[in-house]
Design an enzyme around this catalytic site. Structure first.
Site, PDB file in Angstrom:
ATOM      1  CE1 TYR A 143     -18.394   9.113  37.334  1.00 54.91           C
ATOM      2  CE2 TYR A 143     -19.392   9.407  39.510  1.00 54.91           C
ATOM      3  CZ  TYR A 143     -18.594   9.764  38.427  1.00 54.91           C
ATOM      4  OH  TYR A 143     -19.988  10.384  38.341  1.00 54.91           O
ATOM      5  CE  LYS A 174     -14.199  10.429  22.174  1.00 50.48           C
ATOM      6  NZ  LYS A 174     -15.251  11.489  20.746  1.00 50.48           N
ATOM      7  CG  ASP A 194     -18.394  11.940  20.055  1.00 51.53           C
ATOM      8  OD1 ASP A 194     -18.658  10.832  21.034  1.00 51.53           O
ATOM      9  OD2 ASP A 194     -17.532  12.551  20.049  1.00 51.53           O
ATOM     10  CG  ASP A 241     -23.212  10.664  36.695  1.00 52.02           C
ATOM     11  OD1 ASP A 241     -24.302  10.234  37.230  1.00 52.02           O
ATOM     12  OD2 ASP A 241     -21.913  11.854  37.700  1.00 52.02           O
TER      13      ASP A 241
END
Ligand code: NAD
Length: 333
Positions: free
Chosen positions: A123, A170, A203, A227
């Site tokens: 972002y 991740k 995930d 988000d």
């Protein structure tokens, strides 16, 4: 007397903001709204969608509540929402997600909170075209911002009597950036031995959330995952119309619904004002108006439970203002 900066926003923003102001005022607390505009409508006049007077107002009053602001896709100005968070260093985005009686969903008894880092990650807008066929975005994660958000999440857990913090990442693939984020959260977790700590790969986290959301309590996430997971969790409890949020920094705080400006519904008195009204509950608690916060929360949940005066997304036929009227009626008795 509290002076609060009010940024009505665009699209459905002015309608839901108006409804929220009436609800908050009905609690009887002394409140003065300092209304300032941002977004495409002021772009022409001021040459920026986020004029300096908006920032000055929030810095002066320390607290703001805002409606959503449209961001052009692909081209045009950068998101006002992202810029506001960055300019005011509103580093923590807080998004409580809880089941409401009367809202039809697959799960009951969901009660979790997403703590999203608000200032960096993909972002930060560090992107460029390398050539006309290749674009690049840089994902920047720093130790300072990661430790700061981890502390916020654990302090929040202690204050709100929460039991567990889960770090979302991740780091198996992005070993440096997400690896650093995870390392920082793990380190901070050591200072809070009474709060359980665990981590999940993003995930897997998404799958777990749609299968066993009741297992989770406080989730701490880098910006982008936070988000996406916020909208996923909003879907678990009944959709964007009821999902509140807060952006909190060391100096000021800006409260806003998770949803956007839903332009196709603008001006129709149709959408659900609950998300911004529940954001005002977070704001009232933040400014120490606990009684008023409880009144607004109880009245809103009661109206939703009765299902009589609710908007289309909750299966009703009431408009934005009629739903607000029903909430006010419960508050004033
Ligand atoms: P959106 O949240 O505006 O709308 C998506 C859909 O969700 C709507 O079509 C509607 O079906 C539903 N919805 C949203 N709010 C609702 C409400 N209060 N009551 C009932 N249903 C509701 O998302 P979008 O269409 O992806 O975004 C529209 C614009 O909003 C974009 O320009 C985006 O950048 C901007 N946006 C702003 C903010 C913000 O100001 N913080 C946040 C998200 C999106």
């Amino acid at each position: 007397m509290h002076t609060i900066t009010l940024i009505p926003g665009d699209g459905i923003g002015p309608e839901i903001s108006g409804a929220m102001c009436r609800v908050v005022e009905s609690t009887g607390i002394e409140i003065k709204w300092e209304k300032v505009e941002a977004g495409a409508d002021v772009m022409e006049k001021y040459g920026t969608p986020l004029p300096e007077y908006v920032l000055k107002s929030v810095r002066r009053n320390k607290v703001a509540i805002k409606g959503p602001i449209t961001t052009p896709v692909g081209t045009g100005f950068r998101s006002v929402n992202v810029a506001l968070r960055k300019e005011l260093d509103l580093y923590a985005c807080l998004r409580p997600v809880f089941s409401l009686e009367g809202v039809k969903t697959r799960f009951k008894n969901i009660d979790l909170v997403i703590v999203r880092e608000n200032t960096e990650d993909l972002y930060a807008g560090i992107e460029r075209m390398i050539d006309e066929d290749t674009a690049e975005s840089i994902k920047r994660i720093t130790r300072g911002a990661s430790e700061r958000i981890a502390k916020f999440a654990f302090n929040y857990a202690v204050k709100e009597d929460r039991k567990k913090v889960t770090a979302v990442h991740k780091a198996n693939i992005m070993k440096y950036s997400d690896g650093l984020f995870l390392e920082c959260v793990k380190k901070i977790a050591e200072d809070y031995p009474k709060i359980e700590f665990e981590d999940r790969i993003v995930d897997n986290m998404c799958m777990q959330l749609v299968q066993k959301p009741e297992l989770y309590d406080v989730l701490v996430c880098p910006n982008l995952y936070g988000d996406i997971i916020s909208d996923l969790c909003a879907g678990l409890v009944g959709g964007l119309g009821i999902a509140p949020g807060a952006n909190i920094g060391g100096e000021c705080a800006v409260f806003e619904p998770v949803h956007g400006s839903a332009p196709k519904y603008a001006g129709q008195n149709k959408v659900n004002p609950t998300a911004i009204i529940l954001s005002s509950v977070l704001m009232l608690k933040y400014i120490g108006e606990e009684d008023a916060a409880s009144k607004v929360l109880n009245a809103t949940t009661a109206v939703i439970k009765e299902k009589k005066n609710v908007t289309y997304d909750l299966g009703g036929t009431a408009g934005t203002s009629e739903m607000a009227d029903a909430i006010i009626k419960k508050i004033v008795g």
